[in-house]
Enzyme design. Sequence first.
Site, PDB file in Angstrom:
ATOM      1  N   LYS A 164       0.826  -1.219   0.000  1.00  0.00           N
ATOM      2  CA  LYS A 164       0.000   0.000   0.000  1.00  0.00           C
ATOM      3  C   LYS A 164       0.856   1.263   0.000  1.00  0.00           C
ATOM      4  O   LYS A 164       0.590   2.197  -0.746  1.00  0.00           O
ATOM      5  CB  LYS A 164      -0.922   0.037   1.237  1.00  0.00           C
ATOM      6  CG  LYS A 164      -1.916  -1.100   1.323  1.00  0.00           C
ATOM      7  CD  LYS A 164      -2.860  -0.918   2.508  1.00  0.00           C
ATOM      8  CE  LYS A 164      -2.185  -0.909   3.857  1.00  0.00           C
ATOM      9  NZ  LYS A 164      -1.530  -2.191   4.213  1.00  0.00           N
ATOM     10  N   ARG A 210      11.776  -1.479  10.273  1.00  0.00           N
ATOM     11  CA  ARG A 210      10.778  -1.119  11.273  1.00  0.00           C
ATOM     12  C   ARG A 210      10.744  -2.170  12.371  1.00  0.00           C
ATOM     13  O   ARG A 210      10.777  -3.367  12.086  1.00  0.00           O
ATOM     14  CB  ARG A 210       9.395  -1.029  10.618  1.00  0.00           C
ATOM     15  CG  ARG A 210       9.121   0.319   9.993  1.00  0.00           C
ATOM     16  CD  ARG A 210       7.864   0.328   9.167  1.00  0.00           C
ATOM     17  NE  ARG A 210       6.683  -0.210   9.834  1.00  0.00           N
ATOM     18  CZ  ARG A 210       5.468  -0.221   9.295  1.00  0.00           C
ATOM     19  NH1 ARG A 210       5.272   0.302   8.099  1.00  0.00           N
ATOM     20  NH2 ARG A 210       4.446  -0.727   9.944  1.00  0.00           N
ATOM     21  N   ARG A 239       0.437  -8.682  13.539  1.00  0.00           N
ATOM     22  CA  ARG A 239      -0.149  -7.692  12.615  1.00  0.00           C
ATOM     23  C   ARG A 239      -1.022  -8.376  11.566  1.00  0.00           C
ATOM     24  O   ARG A 239      -2.087  -7.871  11.214  1.00  0.00           O
ATOM     25  CB  ARG A 239       0.966  -6.877  11.945  1.00  0.00           C
ATOM     26  CG  ARG A 239       1.618  -5.910  12.932  1.00  0.00           C
ATOM     27  CD  ARG A 239       2.906  -5.339  12.393  1.00  0.00           C
ATOM     28  NE  ARG A 239       2.700  -4.537  11.209  1.00  0.00           N
ATOM     29  CZ  ARG A 239       3.612  -4.357  10.253  1.00  0.00           C
ATOM     30  NH1 ARG A 239       4.786  -4.947  10.351  1.00  0.00           N
ATOM     31  NH2 ARG A 239       3.349  -3.597   9.229  1.00  0.00           N
TER      32      ARG A 239
HETATM   33  P1  AMP Z   1       1.210   0.837   9.145  1.00  0.00           P
HETATM   34  O1  AMP Z   1       2.382   1.717   8.869  1.00  0.00           O
HETATM   35  O2  AMP Z   1      -0.018   1.232   8.389  1.00  0.00           O
HETATM   36  O3  AMP Z   1       1.546  -0.626   9.004  1.00  0.00           O
HETATM   37  O4  AMP Z   1       0.830   1.070  10.691  1.00  0.00           O
HETATM   38  C1  AMP Z   1       1.770   0.771  11.718  1.00  0.00           C
HETATM   39  C2  AMP Z   1       1.049   0.671  13.051  1.00  0.00           C
HETATM   40  O5  AMP Z   1       0.440   1.929  13.372  1.00  0.00           O
HETATM   41  C3  AMP Z   1      -0.086  -0.332  13.109  1.00  0.00           C
HETATM   42  O6  AMP Z   1       0.345  -1.660  13.390  1.00  0.00           O
HETATM   43  C4  AMP Z   1      -0.933   0.236  14.249  1.00  0.00           C
HETATM   44  O7  AMP Z   1      -0.361  -0.029  15.514  1.00  0.00           O
HETATM   45  C5  AMP Z   1      -0.815   1.738  13.998  1.00  0.00           C
HETATM   46  N1  AMP Z   1      -1.867   2.220  13.077  1.00  0.00           N
HETATM   47  C6  AMP Z   1      -1.687   2.807  11.860  1.00  0.00           C
HETATM   48  N2  AMP Z   1      -2.868   3.125  11.299  1.00  0.00           N
HETATM   49  C7  AMP Z   1      -3.827   2.737  12.188  1.00  0.00           C
HETATM   50  C8  AMP Z   1      -5.244   2.766  12.192  1.00  0.00           C
HETATM   51  N3  AMP Z   1      -5.932   3.274  11.156  1.00  0.00           N
HETATM   52  N4  AMP Z   1      -5.893   2.260  13.273  1.00  0.00           N
HETATM   53  C9  AMP Z   1      -5.232   1.766  14.326  1.00  0.00           C
HETATM   54  N5  AMP Z   1      -3.894   1.683  14.379  1.00  0.00           N
HETATM   55  C10 AMP Z   1      -3.176   2.162  13.328  1.00  0.00           C
END
Ligand code: AMP
Length: 217
Positions: free
Chosen positions: A16, A161, A172
């Site tokens: 994404k 990360r 996740r």
């Molecule tokens: P991502 O970079 O989108 O993989 O997000 C990394 C982490 O940020 C996720 O595993 C969640 O802990 C938090 N996070 C990001 N976006 C959201 C969301 N829309 N709702 C809840 N947690 C989020």
Amino acid sequence: MGGVRLVLLGAPGVGKGTLAKMLKEEYSVPHLSTGDMLREAVKQRTQLGKETSRYMNEGKLVPDDVVVGVLRESIKDCEKGFILDGFPRTNRQADALQDILGEMGISLDAVINFEAPLEVLVQRLSGRRQCRECGAIYHISNMPSKESGICDVCGGELYQRGDDGREVVGVRLRTYEEETAELIDYYRGKGLLESVNAAKHREETFEEVITILRCKK
Ligand code: AMP
């Protein structure tokens, strides 16, 4: 084509973020990644970062109210278009997004659902590297930087990360299945869902998305 209002949906590692950056260039609209915003808050040690780092480190979702607040603030000047990456992740967030867009007098053009098999997700997550400074995304074998460990764009340091480690990745992916995958039906029900094969090379996936959006307009 003018601005687009998109949600990118799909499991962690599906691409994404990479596709969002390509689409941002194509349509000249902001890329709104709640994950990037939260990581920045953690890096800057703000109150938001302190409240959310525990959830992120464990691979769990940050509470809806907190993340909806972050999104509301970041989307407020984006009525001309945006690419939402990583939001919404629950039904409550999707409902909140509807309300926020309604208040702004706009609506989504499409929700792009990226699909790829589990082994592709795991391979992408384990090799992903990101720039500490500008957030550019690389992969040690699929999309390496020119110089190992250094960002091509800004010269910043590339890092893995913390939540891309094996144990947290498992949490996740499960969290996605349990809390986010139901949004596929949510948006299908609204007639907005467009599924694309994201197991291919990013350029091919990008072309597929562009073709879909061209047909919509
Ligand atoms: P991502 O970079 O989108 O993989 O997000 C990394 C982490 O940020 C996720 O595993 C969640 O802990 C938090 N996070 C990001 N976006 C959201 C969301 N829309 N709702 C809840 N947690 C989020």
